[in-house]
Enzyme design. Sequence first.
Site, PDB file in Angstrom:
ATOM      1  N   ASP A  13       0.889  -1.310  -0.051  1.00  9.15           N
ATOM      2  CA  ASP A  13       0.184   0.027   0.023  1.00  9.15           C
ATOM      3  C   ASP A  13       0.795   1.277   0.117  1.00  9.15           C
ATOM      4  O   ASP A  13       1.967   1.419   0.821  1.00  9.15           O
ATOM      5  CB  ASP A  13      -0.746  -0.021   1.083  1.00  9.15           C
ATOM      6  N   GLU A  21       1.395  -0.630  -5.203  1.00  7.75           N
ATOM      7  CA  GLU A  21       0.407   0.333  -5.430  1.00  7.75           C
ATOM      8  C   GLU A  21       1.099   1.762  -5.264  1.00  7.75           C
ATOM      9  O   GLU A  21       1.538   2.092  -4.556  1.00  7.75           O
ATOM     10  CB  GLU A  21      -0.631   0.379  -4.343  1.00  7.75           C
TER      11      GLU A  21
HETATM   12  C1  NOJ Z   1      -4.590   3.241  -0.618  1.00  4.06           C
HETATM   13  C2  NOJ Z   1      -5.651   2.485  -0.088  1.00  4.06           C
HETATM   14  O1  NOJ Z   1      -6.026   1.727  -1.310  1.00  4.06           O
HETATM   15  C3  NOJ Z   1      -6.886   3.165   0.353  1.00  4.06           C
HETATM   16  O2  NOJ Z   1      -8.020   2.593   0.595  1.00  4.06           O
HETATM   17  C4  NOJ Z   1      -6.201   3.938   1.651  1.00  4.06           C
HETATM   18  O3  NOJ Z   1      -7.452   4.851   1.995  1.00  4.06           O
HETATM   19  C5  NOJ Z   1      -4.636   4.519   1.418  1.00  4.06           C
HETATM   20  N1  NOJ Z   1      -4.035   3.837   0.634  1.00  4.06           N
HETATM   21  C6  NOJ Z   1      -4.136   4.978   2.665  1.00  4.06           C
HETATM   22  O4  NOJ Z   1      -3.911   4.068   3.329  1.00  4.06           O
END
Ligand code: NOJ
Length: 546
Positions: free
Chosen positions: A217, A259
């Site tokens: 993430d 991501e």
């Molecule tokens: C990316 C995640 O996909 C999202 O859902 C989240 O709010 C943010 N990162 C912060 O963790």
Amino acid sequence: MTRPFDALRSQERRLLTDDPQWFRTAVFYEAMVRSFADASDDGIGDLRGMIDKLDYLGWLGVDCLWLLPFYPSPLRDGGYDVSDYRAIAPQYGAMPEFTELVQAAHERGIRVIIDLVMNHTSDQHPWFQSSRANPSGPYGDFYVWSDDNTRYGDARIIFTDTETSNWTFDTVRRQYFWHRFFSHQPDLNFENPAVQETMLDVARFWLRHGVDGFRLDAAPYLFEDDGTDCENRPRTHAFMRRMRQLVDAEFPSALMLAEANQWPDDVAKYFGTEAEPECHMCFHFPVMPRIFFALREQRAAKLVEILEDTPNIPAGAQWATFLRNHDELTLEMVSTEERAAMYGWYAADARMRANVGIRRRLAPLLDNSRAEIELAHALLLSLPGSPCLYYGDEIGMGDNIWLPDRDSVRTPMQWTPDRNAGFSAAEPGKLYLPVIQSLVHHYTHANVEAQIAQPTSLLHWIRGMLAVRRQHPAFGVGEYVRSRRAASPSSPSCAERRRRPCSASRTWRPPRVRPPSPSTPSPGARWSTSSAGRRSRPSDRTAGSP
Ligand code: NOJ
């Protein structure tokens, strides 16, 4: 509770391959434990419920289940606000069920990756509580503290709907703490070697519990530097290389999927090089909105353009593609004009918008047009990269824009036409979120059971498409070659291309799971031009009433 999927158990099970590059030909399926199935009847999905549904996923034909955060959390950001990295939130179950889930998935040929949220914790995490109360204690330097809230002023704000600054004043420590996301999600201080070691240990912990890898993430934000936008810093890449070394040395077939919502050139750096690899996979964010743009503009040009602008990636690496996920359909990677057009096409109501994006599910975005949903999936499944499906999109599930934030797209999975869509036997008011009861997408018709019963349903169509993809590894490992016809800006079939070494894919046809009804549009359905010279849709059916 009725279990209409028992029959699926007798289906032949697939085995896990021992291919270390399994992810290149895999189809991923993203799901939240709390949204999938509730076996304890408390209104919240749980691990036992998910174990019960693995036969469904095996039948559908997915290769890897991506689980969103299931850690203890105050749940102010869907679980991405972690308060303990080494435990399971009690409402979902406990470690024995988790290991059982992983093992049961493996027995069905399905791998499991989990979200690893390295950049930030919840402000309720004991590390943060200790850090704010005891600056010289063991966690005093675990977060990014400053007396000056003008530092790193070039970093953009990501959650524009809720945040006005990346700094928040802490009344206990009487300093500002840095956060790229919500103000209740302080960023960890990766300059501190103890933070790095701790995160690597967290990764080890879950790999030892059998997971097959991580969706990393918020990968670009680990380090900050004055005078920069605080994204993609060289030390962030160095940390990714370190993590990859650990993975390669200790868990050789485990996956790191980054991501990074960025332009292809920047994201591609997260693959590293063949000599110094970082992540095995990265999401290709800019492709996603261009699929939706191409559908409405009725020209493939923007999609073709972004593929041309996508650099080559190291041998063995792979892009991850998707149509929708648990977040808003982000419009950060399009131009201002394209964004305005997309808001107009897809988010006429202000409640459909969130941050820089659109908080709707696939089927409602495409007006429940079966032809467009098929076309979008056909593109997803044939573009370069490994596709990732979002739970419920395979049955054309709807959304609820009256719920706050991204909960609009996180409602319970719809299994049957029974109470609570077969998701839970709890009192309906107790559900963590209400099931979809909109006129068009009501769970009494948009559900797995009904679609299994109907051979021409979207669900059967998608399953057939996955089966075709599985027969042709070239979709995952072949070389993308732009064909002459794809250069035509009016062609919606921009994914048309040659795949080496699989010549069969040059003459690819949509699968025939059952004899199609005469009105079944093909995934490559052409647009016809009306006498008024405006393009109109081909004869259409809706996803909900297949
Ligand atoms: C990316 C995640 O996909 C999202 O859902 C989240 O709010 C943010 N990162 C912060 O963790």
